[in-house]
Design a protein around this motif. Sequence first.
Motif, PDB file in Angstrom:
ATOM      1  N   LEU A   1       0.847  -1.207   0.000  1.00  0.00           N
ATOM      2  CA  LEU A   1       0.000   0.000   0.000  1.00  0.00           C
ATOM      3  C   LEU A   1       0.875   1.247   0.000  1.00  0.00           C
ATOM      4  N   ASP A   2       1.927   1.227   0.768  1.00  0.00           N
ATOM      5  CA  ASP A   2       2.843   2.366   0.829  1.00  0.00           C
ATOM      6  C   ASP A   2       3.513   2.587  -0.524  1.00  0.00           C
ATOM      7  N   ASP A   3       3.917   1.496  -1.173  1.00  0.00           N
ATOM      8  CA  ASP A   3       4.517   1.611  -2.505  1.00  0.00           C
ATOM      9  C   ASP A   3       3.518   2.155  -3.525  1.00  0.00           C
ATOM     10  N   ALA A   4       2.266   1.723  -3.428  1.00  0.00           N
ATOM     11  CA  ALA A   4       1.223   2.190  -4.362  1.00  0.00           C
ATOM     12  C   ALA A   4       0.959   3.679  -4.164  1.00  0.00           C
ATOM     13  N   ILE A   5       0.985   4.144  -2.938  1.00  0.00           N
ATOM     14  CA  ILE A   5       0.742   5.565  -2.646  1.00  0.00           C
ATOM     15  C   ILE A   5       1.904   6.412  -3.146  1.00  0.00           C
TER      16      ILE A   5
END
Length: 58
Positions: free
Chosen positions: A52-56
Amino acid sequence: MARHNAFSFAGLGLNGVIMRILSLILALSFFLSACETVKGVGRDVESAGEALDDAIND
């Protein structure tokens, strides 16, 4: 007068001692399997958070 069995342990008898040992082994096996399950869930949550952090950030 009460007879004392050579295999008695605090008045439990051999069967009582065996049952206590088997209960302890069973409880420990449940505890250890629960620890492994919690570790697995922790890894899954961590990897989902990283994804999720990478996607954001992208």
